[in-house]
Design an enzyme around this catalytic site. Structure first.
Site, PDB file in Angstrom:
ATOM      1  N   HIS A 155      -5.016  -3.593   2.343  1.00 28.26           N
ATOM      2  CA  HIS A 155      -4.744  -3.162   0.975  1.00 28.26           C
ATOM      3  C   HIS A 155      -5.167  -1.708   0.771  1.00 28.26           C
ATOM      4  O   HIS A 155      -4.475  -0.944   0.083  1.00 28.26           O
ATOM      5  CB  HIS A 155      -5.465  -4.077  -0.015  1.00 28.26           C
ATOM      6  N   TYR A 156      -6.282  -1.316   1.388  1.00 28.51           N
ATOM      7  CA  TYR A 156      -6.769   0.057   1.284  1.00 28.51           C
ATOM      8  C   TYR A 156      -5.843   1.024   2.008  1.00 28.51           C
ATOM      9  O   TYR A 156      -5.442   2.061   1.452  1.00 28.51           O
ATOM     10  CB  TYR A 156      -8.176   0.139   1.868  1.00 28.51           C
ATOM     11  N   TYR A 157      -5.464   0.689   3.245  1.00 32.52           N
ATOM     12  CA  TYR A 157      -4.603   1.588   4.010  1.00 32.52           C
ATOM     13  C   TYR A 157      -3.209   1.693   3.397  1.00 32.52           C
ATOM     14  O   TYR A 157      -2.585   2.764   3.444  1.00 32.52           O
ATOM     15  CB  TYR A 157      -4.529   1.137   5.469  1.00 32.52           C
ATOM     16  N   LYS A 160      -3.659   4.154   0.499  1.00 33.64           N
ATOM     17  CA  LYS A 160      -3.807   5.528   0.975  1.00 33.64           C
ATOM     18  C   LYS A 160      -2.510   6.044   1.588  1.00 33.64           C
ATOM     19  O   LYS A 160      -2.205   7.244   1.523  1.00 33.64           O
ATOM     20  CB  LYS A 160      -4.951   5.619   1.984  1.00 33.64           C
TER      21      LYS A 160
END
Length: 267
Positions: A155-157, A160
């Site tokens: 979810h973070y990547y 970003k």
């Protein structure tokens, strides 16, 4: 080198701690008037006080930037403190733990809110005045994971990655306006938290008790690179300050990876 930042105003989101704090301190040291943003005023003010002791000029603003209304309030407070914003550094973001099996839909939405929409809100607020003055800098803080994402924290990547593509779209939108748009993407950074975590691991695994002893094992087991050292927060801040300066007027629509060569790619 004089970065010619004297007289420029800069807003650095999430600069009450970590890399954002070092960026704010560096911008002030280079002569910019800096607005330090935090979610609590006391945290931002502590950074401002340190900058003042060092001879720089800074002002504190506080507020949640995860809604349109509160983000506007933060931006208006910044303008009230220093005047029109010349440089917007969208540093705020979080790398929350998660996985494909454990992260729920709400976690994916939250990652997008924190890492993408927070930057969108401040950017949209800053653009009109920059256009009027025909000069501005908008810098996103990304990650090399937008180039080579890991299986963990998907979810973070993903968020970003969206921030990186958004940067290029914005650069095209602002073509010919005198505003440059770029994203600075660090790899592993030697923050206080990173150092503490790996020193604890080093003690458990018998690598040693000092950073010099533990660092080679960090690089070998976690994220190797070509320089043989973990990137310092100051090195990231120095790059951001240069990209924010008048001297970097030809840098546009770039994903500037600062990772010691971890992602040694031709792009």
């Amino acid at each position: 080198m004089d970065l010619q930042l004297a007289g420029k105003t800069a807003l650095v989101t999430g600069s009450h701690r970590g890399t954002g704090r070092v960026i704010a301190e560096t911008m002030a040291r280079e002569g910019a008037r800096v607005v330090v943003h935090g979610f609590e005023l006391a945290d931002a003010q502590a950074v401002v006080d340190g900058i003042a002791v060092a001879g720089g000029e800074a002002h504190a603003v506080a507020g949640d930037i995860m809604s349109d209304e509160s983000a506007r309030a933060v931006f208006h407070a910044a303008v009230k403190a220093v005047g029109p914003i010349d440089i917007l550094i969208n540093n705020y973001g979080t790398a929350d733990a998660g996985s494909w099996t454990k992260s729920e839909t709400a976690d994916w939405i939250e990652a997008y809110e924190k890492n993408v929409l927070s930057a969108v809100r401040l950017t949209r607020a800053a653009m009109p005045a920059m256009k009027e003055r025909r000069w501005g800098r908008i810098i996103m803080l990304g990650t090399i994971g937008s180039t080579e994402p890991a299986a963990r924290m998907p979810h973070y990547y993903a968020a970003k990655g969206a921030l990186a593509t958004m940067t290029i779209s914005l650069a095209k939108e602002l073509a010919g306006t005198g505003i440059t748009v770029n994203i600075v993407s660090p790899g592993l950074i030697r923050t206080k938290e990173v150092e503490e975590r790996f020193l604890a691991q080093g003690y458990e695994k018998g690598w040693g008790t000092s950073w010099d002893e533990v660092e080679p094992h960090v690089l070998k087991n976690f994220m190797n690179n070509l320089t043989g050292k973990v990137t310092l927060t100051q090195e990231v801040a120095d790059l951001v300050a240069f990209v924010a300066s008048p001297r970097a007027g030809s840098l546009m629509a770039l994903n500037l990876r600062i990772d010691g060569g971890t992602t040694a790619l031709v792009t």
